[in-house]
Motif scaffolding. Structure first.
Motif, PDB file in Angstrom:
ATOM      1  N   GLY A 210       1.059  -0.627   0.060  1.00  0.00           N
ATOM      2  CA  GLY A 210       0.066   0.057   0.443  1.00  0.00           C
ATOM      3  C   GLY A 210       0.101   1.394   0.251  1.00  0.00           C
ATOM      4  O   GLY A 210       0.273   2.465  -0.256  1.00  0.00           O
ATOM      5  N   SER A 211       2.186   1.516   0.327  1.00  0.00           N
ATOM      6  CA  SER A 211       3.126   2.429   0.307  1.00  0.00           C
ATOM      7  C   SER A 211       3.510   2.723  -1.354  1.00  0.00           C
ATOM      8  O   SER A 211       3.803   1.540  -2.004  1.00  0.00           O
ATOM      9  CB  SER A 211       4.257   2.093   1.125  1.00  0.00           C
ATOM     10  OG  SER A 211       4.957   2.824   1.218  1.00  0.00           O
ATOM     11  N   LYS A 212       3.930   3.840  -1.137  1.00  0.00           N
ATOM     12  CA  LYS A 212       4.356   4.045  -2.577  1.00  0.00           C
ATOM     13  C   LYS A 212       5.728   3.612  -2.867  1.00  0.00           C
ATOM     14  O   LYS A 212       6.411   4.442  -3.809  1.00  0.00           O
ATOM     15  CB  LYS A 212       3.865   5.240  -3.161  1.00  0.00           C
ATOM     16  CG  LYS A 212       2.168   5.658  -3.330  1.00  0.00           C
ATOM     17  CD  LYS A 212       1.816   7.083  -4.260  1.00  0.00           C
ATOM     18  CE  LYS A 212      -0.053   7.236  -3.654  1.00  0.00           C
ATOM     19  NZ  LYS A 212      -0.242   8.678  -4.468  1.00  0.00           N
ATOM     20  N   GLN A 213       6.176   3.740  -1.076  1.00  0.00           N
ATOM     21  CA  GLN A 213       7.758   4.045  -1.387  1.00  0.00           C
ATOM     22  C   GLN A 213       8.235   2.059  -1.077  1.00  0.00           C
ATOM     23  O   GLN A 213       9.354   2.515  -1.053  1.00  0.00           O
ATOM     24  CB  GLN A 213       8.764   4.952  -0.399  1.00  0.00           C
ATOM     25  CG  GLN A 213       7.941   5.947  -0.923  1.00  0.00           C
ATOM     26  CD  GLN A 213       8.704   7.471  -0.245  1.00  0.00           C
ATOM     27  OE1 GLN A 213       8.693   7.290   1.126  1.00  0.00           O
ATOM     28  NE2 GLN A 213       8.967   8.181  -0.291  1.00  0.00           N
ATOM     29  N   ASN A 214       7.512   0.872  -1.493  1.00  0.00           N
ATOM     30  CA  ASN A 214       7.956  -0.284  -1.068  1.00  0.00           C
ATOM     31  C   ASN A 214       8.504  -0.188  -2.371  1.00  0.00           C
ATOM     32  O   ASN A 214       8.659  -2.350  -2.286  1.00  0.00           O
ATOM     33  CB  ASN A 214       6.341  -0.960  -0.748  1.00  0.00           C
ATOM     34  CG  ASN A 214       5.803  -1.209  -2.090  1.00  0.00           C
ATOM     35  OD1 ASN A 214       6.036  -0.806  -3.327  1.00  0.00           O
ATOM     36  ND2 ASN A 214       4.472  -1.179  -1.243  1.00  0.00           N
ATOM     37  N   GLY A 215       8.722  -0.216  -2.966  1.00  0.00           N
ATOM     38  CA  GLY A 215       9.842  -1.148  -4.772  1.00  0.00           C
ATOM     39  C   GLY A 215       9.090  -1.409  -4.828  1.00  0.00           C
ATOM     40  O   GLY A 215       7.978  -2.202  -5.047  1.00  0.00           O
ATOM     41  N   ASN A 216      10.339  -2.616  -5.722  1.00  0.00           N
ATOM     42  CA  ASN A 216       9.449  -3.068  -7.657  1.00  0.00           C
ATOM     43  C   ASN A 216       8.864  -4.633  -7.119  1.00  0.00           C
ATOM     44  O   ASN A 216       8.085  -5.034  -7.560  1.00  0.00           O
ATOM     45  CB  ASN A 216      10.515  -2.814  -8.601  1.00  0.00           C
ATOM     46  CG  ASN A 216      11.736  -2.472  -8.152  1.00  0.00           C
ATOM     47  OD1 ASN A 216       9.919  -1.000  -9.139  1.00  0.00           O
ATOM     48  ND2 ASN A 216      12.249  -1.695  -9.530  1.00  0.00           N
ATOM     49  N   TYR A 217       9.424  -4.975  -6.175  1.00  0.00           N
ATOM     50  CA  TYR A 217       9.269  -6.078  -6.025  1.00  0.00           C
ATOM     51  C   TYR A 217       7.669  -6.095  -5.221  1.00  0.00           C
ATOM     52  O   TYR A 217       6.910  -6.343  -5.643  1.00  0.00           O
ATOM     53  CB  TYR A 217       9.999  -6.738  -4.743  1.00  0.00           C
ATOM     54  CG  TYR A 217       9.628  -8.025  -3.788  1.00  0.00           C
ATOM     55  CD1 TYR A 217       9.794  -9.477  -4.508  1.00  0.00           C
ATOM     56  CD2 TYR A 217       9.449  -8.089  -2.614  1.00  0.00           C
ATOM     57  CE1 TYR A 217       9.077 -10.421  -3.950  1.00  0.00           C
ATOM     58  CE2 TYR A 217       8.750  -9.188  -2.247  1.00  0.00           C
ATOM     59  CZ  TYR A 217       8.994 -10.797  -2.763  1.00  0.00           C
ATOM     60  OH  TYR A 217       7.974 -11.708  -1.835  1.00  0.00           O
ATOM     61  N   LEU A 218       7.222  -5.484  -4.099  1.00  0.00           N
ATOM     62  CA  LEU A 218       6.059  -5.523  -3.539  1.00  0.00           C
ATOM     63  C   LEU A 218       5.234  -4.848  -4.961  1.00  0.00           C
ATOM     64  O   LEU A 218       4.079  -5.049  -4.398  1.00  0.00           O
ATOM     65  CB  LEU A 218       5.765  -4.810  -2.122  1.00  0.00           C
ATOM     66  CG  LEU A 218       6.788  -5.359  -0.882  1.00  0.00           C
ATOM     67  CD1 LEU A 218       6.479  -4.201   0.799  1.00  0.00           C
ATOM     68  CD2 LEU A 218       6.268  -7.234  -0.639  1.00  0.00           C
ATOM     69  N   GLY A 219       5.744  -3.709  -5.054  1.00  0.00           N
ATOM     70  CA  GLY A 219       4.751  -3.127  -6.160  1.00  0.00           C
ATOM     71  C   GLY A 219       4.122  -3.984  -6.983  1.00  0.00           C
ATOM     72  O   GLY A 219       3.284  -4.068  -7.458  1.00  0.00           O
ATOM     73  N   CYS A 220       5.179  -5.247  -7.757  1.00  0.00           N
ATOM     74  CA  CYS A 220       4.648  -6.056  -8.434  1.00  0.00           C
ATOM     75  C   CYS A 220       3.634  -6.969  -8.131  1.00  0.00           C
ATOM     76  O   CYS A 220       3.070  -7.392  -9.188  1.00  0.00           O
ATOM     77  CB  CYS A 220       6.117  -6.508  -9.245  1.00  0.00           C
ATOM     78  SG  CYS A 220       6.780  -5.412 -10.080  1.00  0.00           S
TER      79      CYS A 220
END
Length: 448
Positions: A210-220
């Protein structure tokens, strides 16, 4: 092993349910009784228990006689300890529990027979006796990996025609859990593989969904979850739970999969090298973005199709710049990979004395292990040095590169002036771009 004709009918104690089918044992064997402490676990008795699993009857347990003292407080077993509360609120009998009257202790039936690791519930000489923490320990054991593995072995040993007498609900529950976590891991592995194959960064400044700064791994994973109801539900139930909660979405699991993938790739490369037998060695040292010096190791060999192949074997950090230091680092690396340096047939390094020196350079030291490992200086590095030295020997060359560097310095100090230059270049396709002077890599910028 008893045959089908060796079966007989016997009357068994009440706590094991009235009438069951058992094997005929030889004179030295004994039919396992209701007390697990007195079981003589051998091939015959285990086969008997496989065909006739004990079913505990709570009404036969003398709960009043199970009292134990914990300091000044006495505690005893209750019927609730033998019941498992389901998520829907219903209660179900824990059929894996066995009670020993002689030891006043609890045991796990499957773990007594097949536990891969020693546990208090699976030790016939010990048993569980801590009534003070009974509920917590029972719940922890029945959800443990050791118990699950014991149950898996148990079901794999049971004949198909005998499975009707086993708690199939427990088996189905374990199989469903295995299937569920396999599906989770499948999505995690694919995400890690996608990012790793493209050299993308994994983590950001946050480790929360849910964070916009959680990186590519969690974002994917969040992106896939928008179109995958299974992953969406899993993240909703297990995401952001913190340490101590199993989710297979944490950075530790991510790092573990990266390491496993790396080991798999290295193993594949090593197997190809051993198959082709002969190889050449390419080594260079360079600092990373943190200014930490690393030795880059690559290998070149011929594929089965007859084509040259170069494979990167990894970085060796903080080796040092002496030939002896690099020699020991390479020996340790190749020993770990089980690659024999005597099959090395070529070396390629830069022209630095610690690499190319004929007395103490790395290339000379490698020849001590393989006399046919001929050294070939890096052609690109040699070309750059020749071009740089040739330019320095003439007044015109020195003046030309000095002016080029001065022009670059003038335009690069201001973004406003740099934009003016960029606009001029775009309007005039014949104009060339200017680059910063590099003493060892200037020829690579020739096209610009």
């Amino acid at each position: 092993m008893p045959t089908e004709s060796a079966f007989r009918r016997v009357q068994f104690p009440k706590s094991f349910e009235a009438e069951i089918t058992v094997y005929d044992f030889n004179e030295k064997s004994q039919i396992p009784g209701p007390d697990p402490v007195k079981w003589n676990l051998n091939l015959d008795s285990i086969n008997f228990l496989l065909a006739n699993p004990p079913k505990i009857d709570i009404s036969t347990i003398p709960f009043a006689e199970t009292k134990r003292m914990f300091g000044n407080i006495s505690r005893r077993l209750t019927p609730d300890h033998f019941m498992r509360k389901l998520q829907n609120g219903e209660k179900k009998l824990r059929e894996w529990i066995l009670y020993s009257p002689s030891k006043n202790a609890l045991f796990c039936f499957q773990c007594l027979l097949f536990s891969p690791k020693p546990t208090v519930f699976g030790n016939k000489n010990e048993g569980f006796i801590n009534w003070k923490k009974c509920n917590e320990s029972l719940q922890e054991h029945e959800t443990s990996k050791t118990h699950a593995e014991s149950v898996r072995i148990w079901f794999s040993r049971i004949k198909k025609e005998d499975r009707g007498v086993i708690d199939l609900e427990l088996k189905l529950n374990i199989e469903n859990q295995i299937s569920y976590w396999k599906n989770v891991l499948y999505r995690v592995v694919e995400t890690v593989s996608f990012l790793a194959s493209r050299g993308l960064a994994f983590r950001g400044n946050s480790h929360n969904f849910g964070s916009k700064q959680n990186g590519n791994y969690l974002g994917c994973l969040e992106l896939v979850a928008k179109f995958d109801p299974f992953l969406s539900a899993h993240i909703a139930n297990y995401g952001n739970k913190g340490k101590g909660n199993v989710s297979y979405l944490s950075s530790n699991i991510c790092d573990e999969f990266i390491s496993l993938m790396s080991d798999t790739v290295i193993d594949k490369i090593v197997s190809e090298i051993k198959e082709r037998k002969y190889f050449s060695l390419i080594v260079d040292s360079t600092p990373d973005v943190t200014t930490r010096d690393q030795l880059t190791v690559a290998i070149r060999y011929i594929s089965n199709e007859g084509l040259p192949v170069e494979r990167f074997l990894g970085f060796i950090p903080s080796v040092g710049h002496k030939g002896s230091d690099m020699e020991q680092a390479l020996l340790k690396k190749f020993c770990e990979l089980n690659i024999d340096l005597k099959f090395c047939r070529g070396q390629s390094y830069d022209n630095a004395s610690n690499m190319s020196g004929v007395y103490n350079g790395l290339q000379t030291r490698i020849k001590n292990y393989s006399s046919t490992a001929f050294f070939v200086p890096c052609s690109a590095h040699s070309l750059n040095l020749i071009g740089s030295n040739a330019a320095d020997t003439t007044q015109e060359g020195t003046k030309f590169f000095f002016i080029c560097q001065a022009i670059y310095n003038f335009f690069s100090v201001s973004t406003f002036i740099w934009n003016i230059l960029t606009n001029i270049i775009e309007k005039n396709p014949g104009c060339v771009k200017i680059k910063k002077l590099c003493s060892t890599r200037w020829s690579s910028r020739y096209d610009d």
